[in-house]
Design an enzyme around this catalytic site. Structure first.
Site, short mmCIF file in Angstrom:
data_model
loop_
_atom_site.label_atom_id
_atom_site.label_comp_id
_atom_site.label_asym_id
_atom_site.label_seq_id
_atom_site.Cartn_x
_atom_site.Cartn_y
_atom_site.Cartn_z
N GLU A 226 0.76 -1.33 0.05
CA GLU A 226 0.16 -0.11 -0.34
C GLU A 226 0.92 1.21 0.08
O GLU A 226 0.44 2.07 0.71
CB GLU A 226 -1.22 -0.14 1.36
N GLU B 54 -6.01 -10.62 -1.73
CA GLU B 54 -6.98 -10.77 -0.46
C GLU B 54 -8.12 -10.62 -0.95
O GLU B 54 -9.06 -9.97 -0.17
CB GLU B 54 -6.51 -9.37 0.23
#
Ligand code: XIL
Length: 381
Positions: free
Chosen positions: A163, A268
């Protein structure tokens, strides 16, 4: 009379069949069905890893049948592995490695560098002020060497950096970047490669379908490639909903990422069925933490069949894309085994009842599992 006899004999027959010890019907697992396409992974909670209770043991049976890649949902994050400087807690991660070996599954390392779930001490100097670049670099080097060193040769690949991008594709102004400067990305991949040269090294992020963010990820990969620093793959987290993202954008990102020469992974995956709280709740910014409001929690008593169907169609739509591009995709990981465990019950709003995964709260396969098995069979023929 004839009818009565045949009914009776049918009854006797069925009873004698029932009396035989029956092997469980050999339903193929997802991992088997998708074996020629990509790995099928899941993320395990600490309770599941440690087999704490009946529910955890039931989840582990699902893992054994269906999944051949395991990620730690939390226990390999910095705050879990090194909560205080020099104090390492490897117990749960070691247990996950053992579980992976027992199941013949790949272990995925998640994650080495992130602005979340990293303890404050990492960025704090002895005087309580922000730590110097030299100190943070030394801590990063030590963490990576200890962690990757311990699992050297046993982890298939690491989410090295998690991220790092803003939605517009620019670099997030995280403490890592603030303290280490823009070349922190090159640094962390170099450190990781030196610590375990055989491990695959990934960049992982959410909302990777977003075209601007997509370009940002491609820039990261290309800059590393230009500098001769190994990067093996891009992880698209895949925290999705019933009406977002646009599946065409997902497909376009897969194609664009693969064109840089690296593998693509869905790392994910989950699909919330709940109403969207606000637009920030697209993606996976874990700092969102709203208080429960019942109007956003419509299915606490059960999921209507038509909503389950919508979710199944969404999963199927995604897997059709993944299968179409299975030459580019090496793994699809679900973010959890069952609906009970899913973080989406609590994000972005605490205490809701969501149904984001493939197995229900009792670890039973939802109808979507059969649909996905069938899609794989059709693609394999
Ligand atoms: C989540 C876990 O599922 C939760 O249990 C935890 O409280 C917060 O983090 N992006 C990631 C994952 O890379 O590590 C996050 O996992 C979800 C968003």
């Amino acid at each position: 009379m004839k009818l009565l006899i045949s009914l009776l004999s049918a009854l006797v027959l069925s009873q004698s069949v029932l009396a035989e010890p029956q092997a469980k019907p050999a339903q193929p697992g997802l991992k088997q069905a998708y074996a020629s396409h990509f790995l099928i992974g899941t993320a395990l909670s600490q309770g599941q890893i440690e087999g704490q209770d009946q529910a955890a043991l039931a989840a582990r049976e699902v893992v054994q049948q269906h999944f051949n890649a395991l990620t730690a949902e939390n226990v390999m994050k910095w705050e879990e592995l090194q909560p205080a400087e020099g104090q390492f807690n490897f117990g749960p991660a070691d247990a996950l490695l053992r579980l992976a070996k027992q199941n013949n599954a790949s272990l995925i390392g998640h994650t080495l560098m992130w602005h979340q779930q990293t303890p404050a001490w990492v960025f704090t100097g002895p005087d309580g002020k922000p730590a110097s670049k030299a100190l943070v670099l030394q801590r990063l080097t030590s963490h990576i060497n200890q962690v990757m060193g311990r699992y050297k040769g046993q982890v298939k690949g690491w989410d090295v950096l998690n991220e790092a991008l803003n939605e517009d594709g620019t670099l997030r102004d995280s403490p890592w970047r603030q303290i280490l400067g823009d070349d922190y990305i090159a640094t962390v991949y170099q450190l990781a490669h030196a610590a375990d040269p055989a491990a695959e090294l990934y960049y992982n992020d959410y909302n990777m379908n977003n075209p601007e963010k997509r370009q940002g990820a491609i820039r990261i990969v290309q800059q590393l490639q230009k500098a001769g620093i190994p990067i093996s793959g891009i992880g698209m987290q895949g925290h999705y909903g019933l009406d977002y993202p646009d599946l065409q954008q997902v497909e376009d990102s897969i194609v664009a990422f693969a064109a840089t020469g690296v593998q693509v992974m869905i790392t994910e995956l989950d699909i919330t069925v709940l109403p969207r709280v606000d637009d920030k709740a697209i993606g996976a910014d874990i700092s969102l933490n709203q208080q429960l409001q019942q109007q956003f929690n419509p299915y606490s008593q059960g999921l209507p069949a038509e909503v389950a169907k919508l979710q199944q169609e969404r999963f199927s739509g995604l897997f059709r894309i993944f299968l179409r591009h299975s030459d580019k995709i090496s793994r699809v990981t679900l973010w959890g085994v069952n609906d009970q465990q899913s973080w989406r019950n609590d994000w972005p709003m605490r205490g809701r009842t969501d149904y984001a995964l493939l197995f229900d709260r009792q670890n039973q396969p939802k109808a979507v599992v059969n649909a996905l098995l069938q899609l794989a069979a059709e693609a394999t023929r």
